[in-house]
Design a protein around this motif. Structure first.
Motif, mmCIF file in Angstrom:
data_model
loop_
_atom_site.group_PDB
_atom_site.id
_atom_site.type_symbol
_atom_site.label_atom_id
_atom_site.label_comp_id
_atom_site.label_asym_id
_atom_site.label_seq_id
_atom_site.Cartn_x
_atom_site.Cartn_y
_atom_site.Cartn_z
ATOM 1 N N LYS A 197 0.645 -1.098 -0.139
ATOM 2 C CA LYS A 197 -0.179 0.120 -0.070
ATOM 3 C C LYS A 197 0.912 1.077 0.233
ATOM 4 O O LYS A 197 0.919 2.072 -0.970
ATOM 5 N N SER A 198 1.513 1.189 0.793
ATOM 6 C CA SER A 198 2.709 2.256 0.943
ATOM 7 C C SER A 198 3.344 2.392 -0.072
ATOM 8 O O SER A 198 3.705 3.778 -1.044
ATOM 9 N N SER A 199 3.977 1.733 -0.126
ATOM 10 C CA SER A 199 5.213 1.876 -1.822
ATOM 11 C C SER A 199 3.904 1.962 -3.555
ATOM 12 O O SER A 199 4.926 3.104 -4.341
ATOM 13 N N PRO A 237 1.912 11.303 4.582
ATOM 14 C CA PRO A 237 2.864 10.597 4.574
ATOM 15 C C PRO A 237 1.801 9.784 6.646
ATOM 16 O O PRO A 237 1.696 10.034 6.967
ATOM 17 N N GLN A 238 2.522 7.934 6.459
ATOM 18 C CA GLN A 238 2.259 7.405 7.488
ATOM 19 C C GLN A 238 3.008 8.067 8.587
ATOM 20 O O GLN A 238 3.566 8.397 7.920
ATOM 21 N N ARG A 239 2.086 7.950 9.742
ATOM 22 C CA ARG A 239 2.649 9.084 10.632
ATOM 23 C C ARG A 239 4.298 8.247 10.827
ATOM 24 O O ARG A 239 5.150 9.144 12.013
ATOM 25 N N LEU A 263 -3.181 9.895 1.441
ATOM 26 C CA LEU A 263 -3.151 9.963 2.494
ATOM 27 C C LEU A 263 -2.792 8.308 2.689
ATOM 28 O O LEU A 263 -3.318 7.499 2.605
ATOM 29 N N ASP A 264 -1.650 8.186 3.441
ATOM 30 C CA ASP A 264 -0.718 6.501 4.052
ATOM 31 C C ASP A 264 -1.216 6.192 5.207
ATOM 32 O O ASP A 264 -1.069 6.902 6.358
ATOM 33 N N GLU A 265 -2.778 5.732 5.408
ATOM 34 C CA GLU A 265 -2.633 5.048 6.313
ATOM 35 C C GLU A 265 -3.455 6.261 7.175
ATOM 36 O O GLU A 265 -2.987 6.120 8.517
ATOM 37 N N PRO A 266 -4.209 7.044 7.367
ATOM 38 C CA PRO A 266 -4.875 7.836 8.123
ATOM 39 C C PRO A 266 -5.302 7.733 9.353
ATOM 40 O O PRO A 266 -5.649 9.142 10.072
HETATM 41 MG MG LIG Z 1 2.563 1.458 5.070
#
Ligand SMILES: [Mg+2]
Ligand SMILES: Nc1ncnc2c1ncn2[C@@H]1O[C@H](COP(=O)(O)OP(=O)(O)O)[C@@H](O)[C@H]1O
Length: 252
Positions: A44-46, A80-82, A161-164
């Motif tokens: 997911k983040s990639s 970004p992810q926190r 948005l990554d894992e908001p």
């Molecule tokens: Mg991730």
């Protein structure tokens, strides 16, 4: 014809020996909201990083608003992810949100304390009273909103948005989803990742279910089936949990 918001064609992302994404293809229209769902390590983040140019495709390509990522960069906001943010910088809420204006105002000029776009973004995210607070002193939900406010001040068209929703309380989650929905209504494209299966999927036009490859892509009620979830999570437990969500949503 609908304008394209984000498109991936055979996108493959590789780190040293790990294949994070393989042959991922999908496309979402501009002005839509998409959730990227899958277990930890699913890529997911990639995917979000490839869409903002932080990682380069090994093969395949990503286009944003019909343009290359490089050309579209100024129109893309990335939250970004926190875990990926270094929170100990002595920055205030205002400082971070003002960064959204650097491109328009110029890095070397200062963004005025009364910059209307910054003030408006603070207001929309409910951060006005916290603008002089250090970001390190905020709750998880508030920190998430600071980055969203920066994206709003930037007047981005694609929001990644990554894992908001990770580590925020139910009230902050509702507020964030309402705000994202408003941005969508204003014609922005929203793509957010989540490893969590919640009942909020009705808000999304599309779900991209990932496990390094595309397990399924399409509207939530088509994608979030027991078969697809078992394939993505490799466990029937998740599929069973989701059967309840389907019932609540009235899908089955
Ligand atoms: Mg991730
Ligand atoms: N910088 C990196 N270097 C090496 N491997 C990485 C890096 N970032 C991610 N990975 C690996 O790539 C895969 C996908 O990771 P990621 O995109 O972070 O997935 P997710 O966000 O869904 O948890 C995982 O196996 C992860 O360990």
């Amino acid at each position: 014809m609908l304008t394209e918001g984000l498109r991936a064609e055979n996108l493959t992302v590789v780190y040293e020996r790990v294949v994070a994404l393989e042959d991922v293809s999908f496309s979402v229209s501009h002005g839509s909201m998409t959730a990227v769902v899958g277990p930890n390590g699913a890529g997911k983040s990639s995917l979000l990083k490839a869409a903002v140019g932080l990682v380069k495709p090994f093969r395949g390509r990503v286009t944003v608003l019909g343009d290359t990522v490089e050309k579209a960069r100024g129109r893309i906001a990335y939250v970004p992810q926190r875990e990926d943010v270094y929170w100990d910088y002595p920055l205030t809420v205002w400082d971070v949100v003002a960064m959204g204006r650097f491109k328009a105002v110029g890095y070397l000029k200062t963004v005025g304390k009364n910059d209307e776009k910054v003030l408006k973004a603070l207001e929309r995210t409910g951060l006005t009273s916290l603008m002089d607070r250090k970001i390190s002193e905020l709750s998880g939900g508030q920190q998430q909103r600071v980055f969203l406010a920066r994206a709003i001040a930037q007047e981005a068209e694609l929001y990644l948005l990554d894992e908001p929703l990770k580590g925020i309380d139910a009230e902050s989650e509702d507020k964030l989803l309402i705000l994202l929905h408003e941005l969508k209504q204003e014609g922005k494209t929203i793509v957010m990742s989540t490893h969590d299966l919640s009942s909020t999927f009705e808000l999304f036009e599309n779900i991209l279910l990932l496990r390094n490859r595309v397990v399924a892509f399409g509207p939530p009620e088509k994608v979030l089936t027991s078969e697809n979830l078992s394939a993505a999570y490799g466990s029937d437990r998740v599929a069973m949990h989701f059967a309840d969500v389907r019932r609540v949503a009235g899908w089955s």
